[in-house]
Design a protein around this motif. Structure first.
Motif, PDB file in Angstrom:
ATOM      1  N   GLN A 126       0.835  -1.207   0.000  1.00  0.00           N
ATOM      2  CA  GLN A 126       0.000   0.000   0.000  1.00  0.00           C
ATOM      3  C   GLN A 126       0.869   1.256   0.000  1.00  0.00           C
ATOM      4  O   GLN A 126       0.566   2.235  -0.669  1.00  0.00           O
ATOM      5  N   MET A 127       1.969   1.209   0.748  1.00  0.00           N
ATOM      6  CA  MET A 127       2.825   2.394   0.803  1.00  0.00           C
ATOM      7  C   MET A 127       3.553   2.629  -0.508  1.00  0.00           C
ATOM      8  O   MET A 127       3.766   3.765  -0.924  1.00  0.00           O
ATOM      9  N   ARG A 133       1.058   4.178  -2.773  1.00  0.00           N
ATOM     10  CA  ARG A 133       0.844   5.586  -2.444  1.00  0.00           C
ATOM     11  C   ARG A 133       1.927   6.446  -3.108  1.00  0.00           C
ATOM     12  O   ARG A 133       1.659   7.549  -3.574  1.00  0.00           O
ATOM     13  N   ILE A 134       3.139   5.922  -3.148  1.00  0.00           N
ATOM     14  CA  ILE A 134       4.220   6.656  -3.809  1.00  0.00           C
ATOM     15  C   ILE A 134       4.014   6.654  -5.326  1.00  0.00           C
ATOM     16  O   ILE A 134       4.121   7.685  -5.985  1.00  0.00           O
ATOM     17  N   PRO A 169      10.593  10.762   0.627  1.00  0.00           N
ATOM     18  CA  PRO A 169       9.340  10.090   0.997  1.00  0.00           C
ATOM     19  C   PRO A 169       9.453   8.565   0.983  1.00  0.00           C
ATOM     20  O   PRO A 169       8.850   7.883   1.816  1.00  0.00           O
ATOM     21  N   ARG A 229      11.582   7.506   4.102  1.00  0.00           N
ATOM     22  CA  ARG A 229      10.789   7.628   5.333  1.00  0.00           C
ATOM     23  C   ARG A 229       9.769   6.501   5.468  1.00  0.00           C
ATOM     24  O   ARG A 229       9.565   5.953   6.533  1.00  0.00           O
ATOM     25  N   SER A 230       9.122   6.180   4.339  1.00  0.00           N
ATOM     26  CA  SER A 230       8.050   5.188   4.408  1.00  0.00           C
ATOM     27  C   SER A 230       8.603   3.803   4.758  1.00  0.00           C
ATOM     28  O   SER A 230       7.875   2.950   5.250  1.00  0.00           O
ATOM     29  N   LYS A 258       8.664   2.010   8.705  1.00  0.00           N
ATOM     30  CA  LYS A 258       7.646   1.070   9.183  1.00  0.00           C
ATOM     31  C   LYS A 258       7.857  -0.315   8.563  1.00  0.00           C
ATOM     32  O   LYS A 258       7.754  -1.333   9.248  1.00  0.00           O
ATOM     33  N   TYR A 317      10.729  -2.035  10.245  1.00  0.00           N
ATOM     34  CA  TYR A 317      10.353  -2.383  11.607  1.00  0.00           C
ATOM     35  C   TYR A 317       9.585  -3.707  11.613  1.00  0.00           C
ATOM     36  O   TYR A 317       9.836  -4.600  12.414  1.00  0.00           O
TER      37      TYR A 317
END
Ligand SMILES: [Fe+2]
Ligand SMILES: [Fe+2]
Lengths: 317, 90
Positions: free
Chosen positions: A87-88, A91-92, A154, A157-158, A161, A164
């Motif tokens: 999903q991330m 989004r990009i 961006p 940064r994404s 998560k 992690y």
């Protein structure tokens, strides 16, 4: 057709951006990008998105075969994480004109860009945990490199998560690989057999050796920071000591003379996909290897077709 | 060569994304009362309710003490006057 590196070096705008990112400058906006930069960035994210999604048909068969409810939950949770990662990426990509719905549901499965390591649906839970231990570790090394070095802020940064969550997949894999190694003779045999199959697949995750790779755009524009061989080395430096500490045999070792980890074979080698066996005596050419990677395993198209048509339900639980 | 699929998921663009143009929300959260409320990510959703749900399920890496979503269009930029916010993603 790719532009020759010479052409880019001669284009002052491209060269200026290369020099800027080399000093650690990070871009925040599409407007700051050159065509060439946009190309290599979008390409990188596009492949990353496909790779996140194909983990679903690859891991999900183990939900059915895993022994306990906890194991089923662990696999389902990992799948949910991977879809969150996708999903991330979407989004990009949307900032570059991609439409997520058509990208995910309307592309032909052949067009998906996946890697061999994620193209074999797991036959049992042991395969899933071994795959997390060695394969998610390989994926983690590439995404950590992006988080630490990517010049597109961006994306970097994404990935905080993403990384992690990947540490949980890897430690889950390590813990249960050790467990099954010690559980019984049968489970130990199965762990070794699965590692035998996955180790060369994971070592190949990082792509061709540096001296044979011609496209260096990702590094020139600092979309990522480490080369294929550097990342492979990092992977080996984690998985070889882990395997040795458990007792699992792997085709790689630390070479004291060279001061680094080396594979015991020279890639690429022949894989019998049906038997899931590597023939170390049969070396293939890089041209043949690239063709095999491009085509994908026989599971690739049916797996992606399942995702697209959302045929999960009946046989899953 | 294109693969014939037995069935393809039908997407009701209107229902799933409220139209053909995507609508974005930025997600903010804090871990505990002592942490700052910080930007953790971004979701696309047709309405506030779906944005809340998507944010909660996608950014589930912590047991957040507080989480909220803000429509991207509601964010007024100060440093990037006249442009849309560049805060996308965590
Ligand atoms: Fe992932
Ligand atoms: Fe993972």
């Amino acid at each position: 057709m790719a532009t020759a590196l010479k052409d880019i070096q001669e284009d002052p705008r491209e060269r200026a951006l290369q020099e800027k990112v080399a000093t650690g400058y990070q871009l925040e906006d599409v407007e700051e990008m050159t065509d060439r930069y946009k190309d290599v960035l979008v390409n990188t994210v596009h492949i990353a998105a496909d790779l996140e999604v194909v983990t679903l048909p690859t891991y999900s068969p183990a939900i059915k075969t895993s022994p306990t409810l906890e194991d089923k939950i662990a696999i389902a949770a990992a799948c949910q994480d991977e879809l969150g990662h996708a999903q991330m990426m979407y989004r990009i990509l949307e900032d570059f004109g991609y439409d997520t719905h058509s990208f995910l549901f309307e592309r032909d499965p052949e067009e998906w860009r996946t890697f061999q390591m994620l193209e074999f649906p797991h036959e049992d839970y042991i395969e899933s945990v071994v795959s997390m231990c060695y394969g998610d570790r390989a994926g983690y090394i590439t995404t950590v490199d992006l988080e630490e070095n990517c010049s597109y802020a961006p994306l970097a940064r994404s990935l905080r998560k993403v990384n992690y969550e990947e540490t949980f997949h890897v430690s889950h894999g390590e813990r249960w690989t050790k467990f099954f190694w010690n559980q019984s003779d049968d489970s130990r045999r199965r762990v070794q057999e699965t590692v035998d199959f996955y180790f060369p697949l994971c070592a190949a995750w990082f792509g061709m050796p540096d001296d044979l790779k011609t496209r260096t755009d990702q590094l020139a524009y600092r979309v990522r920071g480490a080369s294929n061989d550097e990342m492979r080395q990092k992977w080996l430096s984690r998985v070889v000591p882990f395997s040795e500490s458990v007792g699992i045999k792997v085709p790689a070792h630390y070479d004291a003379d060279q001061g680094k980890y080396v594979l015991d074979y020279e890639a690429p080698i022949y894989l019998d996909e049906e038997k899931r066996e590597w023939d170390y005596s049969r070396q293939i050419t890089w041209k043949e290897q690239l063709k095999i990677w491009k085509k994908g395993s026989k599971h690739k198209v049916p797996s992606i077709a399942r995702v697209i048509s959302e045929e999960w339900g009946k046989d899953l639980w | 060569m294109a693969t014939k699929l037995k069935s393809r998921k039908k997407i009701d663009q209107k229902r799933e994304r409220g139209g053909t143009d995507p609508k974005y929300y930025e997600v903010f959260a804090r871990k505990d009362s002592h942490s700052e409320l910080s930007h953790v990510g971004s979701v696309e959703a047709p309405n506030d309710q779906l944005a809340q749900v998507r944010a909660w399920y996608i950014y589930d890496q912590h047991k957040w003490k507080e989480m909220c979503v803000v429509p991207l269009e509601a964010i007024i930029t100060v440093t990037e006057e006249g442009k849309s916010a560049k805060i996308k993603m965590a």
